[in-house]
Design a protein around this motif. Structure first.
Motif, PDB file in Angstrom:
ATOM      1  N   GLY A 198      51.924  45.339  52.364  1.00  0.00           N
ATOM      2  CA  GLY A 198      50.052  45.701  53.062  1.00  0.00           C
ATOM      3  C   GLY A 198      50.044  43.731  52.518  1.00  0.00           C
ATOM      4  N   HIS A 199      50.308  43.530  51.015  1.00  0.00           N
ATOM      5  CA  HIS A 199      49.217  42.829  50.756  1.00  0.00           C
ATOM      6  C   HIS A 199      50.456  40.980  51.093  1.00  0.00           C
TER       7      HIS A 199
ATOM      8  N   PRO B  70      42.131  23.724  42.140  1.00  0.00           N
ATOM      9  CA  PRO B  70      41.370  25.083  43.166  1.00  0.00           C
ATOM     10  C   PRO B  70      41.572  26.179  43.701  1.00  0.00           C
ATOM     11  N   LEU B  71      41.350  26.669  44.043  1.00  0.00           N
ATOM     12  CA  LEU B  71      41.815  28.583  43.998  1.00  0.00           C
ATOM     13  C   LEU B  71      41.021  28.983  45.392  1.00  0.00           C
ATOM     14  N   VAL B  72      41.787  29.859  45.896  1.00  0.00           N
ATOM     15  CA  VAL B  72      41.371  30.709  46.759  1.00  0.00           C
ATOM     16  C   VAL B  72      41.552  31.737  46.885  1.00  0.00           C
ATOM     17  N   THR B  73      40.945  32.747  46.910  1.00  0.00           N
ATOM     18  CA  THR B  73      41.798  34.246  46.954  1.00  0.00           C
ATOM     19  C   THR B  73      41.249  34.618  48.132  1.00  0.00           C
ATOM     20  N   PHE B  74      42.516  35.636  48.255  1.00  0.00           N
ATOM     21  CA  PHE B  74      42.706  36.324  49.295  1.00  0.00           C
ATOM     22  C   PHE B  74      42.781  38.095  49.378  1.00  0.00           C
ATOM     23  N   VAL B  75      41.766  38.515  50.124  1.00  0.00           N
ATOM     24  CA  VAL B  75      41.048  40.058  49.577  1.00  0.00           C
ATOM     25  C   VAL B  75      42.293  41.125  50.825  1.00  0.00           C
TER      26      VAL B  75
ATOM     27  N   VAL C 137      46.067  32.825  46.249  1.00  0.00           N
ATOM     28  CA  VAL C 137      46.131  33.981  45.323  1.00  0.00           C
ATOM     29  C   VAL C 137      45.613  35.567  45.652  1.00  0.00           C
ATOM     30  N   ASP C 138      46.552  36.564  46.098  1.00  0.00           N
ATOM     31  CA  ASP C 138      46.445  37.962  46.473  1.00  0.00           C
ATOM     32  C   ASP C 138      45.162  38.086  45.293  1.00  0.00           C
ATOM     33  N   SER C 139      44.148  38.762  45.969  1.00  0.00           N
ATOM     34  CA  SER C 139      43.030  39.238  44.857  1.00  0.00           C
ATOM     35  C   SER C 139      43.635  39.852  43.411  1.00  0.00           C
ATOM     36  N   THR C 140      44.649  40.893  44.095  1.00  0.00           N
ATOM     37  CA  THR C 140      45.626  42.233  42.956  1.00  0.00           C
ATOM     38  C   THR C 140      46.137  41.642  41.911  1.00  0.00           C
ATOM     39  N   MET C 141      46.564  39.629  41.762  1.00  0.00           N
ATOM     40  CA  MET C 141      47.280  39.969  41.085  1.00  0.00           C
ATOM     41  C   MET C 141      46.610  39.014  39.539  1.00  0.00           C
TER      42      MET C 141
END
Length: 433
Positions: A12-13, A130-135, A113-117
């Motif tokens: 699911g992630h 530079p960082l994009v969070t993926f929720v 990056v998966d938000s839950t990491m």
């Protein structure tokens, strides 16, 4: 541009991120992925180089209770607190050290990056990336108008509900998530990172990212007082699906009987699906004698036993179902509330009956209820009579279908993978090399 995707080793992630990764790869970027060994085969088929976990523990949907036998006995807030500490917070340093090492061989320009990491602060502050969070779950950022996470609340309607939710939020911060918060701060402290005292652990990915890709439509979220300009609602980001991909291997094809006046699809997800008595069996007991086709996806657990028990001609039980295909002729989706499945259902205009509490599903189901696109049974183990009553209510009132159809129209109005890819490209700063 060199782009590193990083995710938990959970379907699911991982799966919702694949469509964006492939879109970026198709646009000429060098995309690679850090995740568990369980996805090595999938990444090979996608043509994406895999960096497997080295130090990090591979938490998968099928091994959590094996890794932590005590987890199976926990329920409610105790289960939530345990998962927060053991499954999410405990791996932060391991994730960071793995990524810092692989950066030597693959000096990536941007991380998705998966938000839950929960490694956003370390990557952005120590590696300067530079960082994009993926929720892949509903928006976790706290807001005065949004109920505290994991209780399944809808926005408060009066002073009494506000008081109850404020007390629940305090309980969550000071008791339930205290071990996870302590672990998070301790691990960051070893790197000289000071975590602000205000806010919640789940706010950290939003604080420390250049941008946030939020799956799902904004209309499926609760109203917010404060709008975070970093957050981009991109719609239903579904697993990558090749143009020629079909339902082959799912056990559900064009030979399904279509002579029933209604079709129901049932699933208990891929994590909390070991005990079919929670949702699958009550749903089958509720629906087996209706004049309807009932399609059940077990997630690969106990399929043969269910097939032997339910031999009705209108019941189809399979390990996996090609939801994208069957939702084209589904009338009601009965699910424990996985966010990916909910989005796929709504992307096809299918209303829901939802019933689930663990793994944050209560918050997903509260949003389904608030948006008016499904009935929330508010139980981890609903009674057959309650499931039957909810399904009949959805069938009898066309308003449920109409609201789901309107959300489908919203989801159809944009290309989620394209929107998410644009977010990544918008914050990236390619290196000279």
């Amino acid at each position: 541009m060199k782009i590193l995707f990083a995710s938990q080793a959970v379907d699911g992630h991982f799966n919702p991120m694949t469509g964006v990764a492939m879109r970026l790869q198709e646009r000429g970027h060098d995309v690679r992925w850090y995740t568990g060994q369980v996805f090595a085969g999938k990444l090979q088929r996608l043509g994406i180089e895999h960096f497997p976990f080295r130090r990090a523990i591979e938490h998968r949907a099928d091994n959590l209770n094996e890794l932590y036998p005590e987890r199976a006995r926990l329920k409610g807030p105790l289960a939530i607190g345990f998962d927060g500490e053991k499954i999410f917070a405990s791996n932060i340093s391991n994730f960071f050290e793995d990524i810092r090492d692989l950066n030597t061989d693959f000096p990536f320009d941007v991380a998705v990056v998966d938000s839950t990491m929960f490694i956003q602060r370390l990557l952005s502050h120590l590696l300067g990336k530079p960082l994009v969070t993926f929720v892949v779950v509903p928006n976790m950022e706290s807001d005065p108008m949004v109920p505290p996470l994991f209780f399944g609340f809808n926005p408060p309607r009066n002073a009494a509900e506000k008081l109850v939710q404020a007390s629940a939020g305090l309980l969550s911060d000071k008791v339930i998530f205290r071990p996870a918060n302590q672990s998070y701060r301790r691990q960051h402290g070893t790197y000289g990172q000071v975590v602000p005292s205000h806010g919640r652990l789940t706010d950290e990915p939003y604080r420390c990212s250049d941008a946030v890709i939020q799956t799902g439509p904004e209309s499926l979220d609760f109203p917010r007082r404060h709008i975070n300009p970093k957050v981009h609602y991109v719609g239903a980001l579904l697993p990558y699906r090749a143009a020629d991909q079909s339902a082959a291997g799912t056990g559900v094809d064009d030979e399904l009987p279509r002579n029933y006046p209604a079709t129901f699809v049932v699933t208990q997800g891929t994590v909390d699906n070991a005990d079919h008595n929670k949702l699958i069996i009550p749903a089958l007991e509720a629906l087996k004698d209706m004049d309807a086709l009932v399609i059940v996806a077990t997630g690969g657990r106990g399929t043969e036993a269910l097939q032997a028990r339910y031999k009705q001609a209108n019941v189809v039980v399979r390990d996996y179902v090609d939801f994208a295909t069957v939702f084209d002729f589904t009338d009601v989706f009965i699910t424990n509330g996985g966010f990916g499945g909910v989005q796929l259902s709504l992307s096809k205009g299918v209303p829901l009956v939802v019933s689930g509490i663990n793994e944050g599903k209560s918050d997903v189901n509260a949003r389904v209820e608030y948006a008016g696109v499904g009935i929330n049974l508010r139980s981890d183990a609903p009674r057959p009579a309650d499931i039957a009553g909810a399904v009949e209510k959805v069938l009898a009132d066309p308003g449920w279908k109409e609201r789901a159809r309107k959300m489908r129209e919203q989801l159809d109005s944009a290309d989620p993978a394209e929107a998410a890819a644009a977010v990544v490209e918008g914050i990236a700063k390619p290196s000279a090399g």
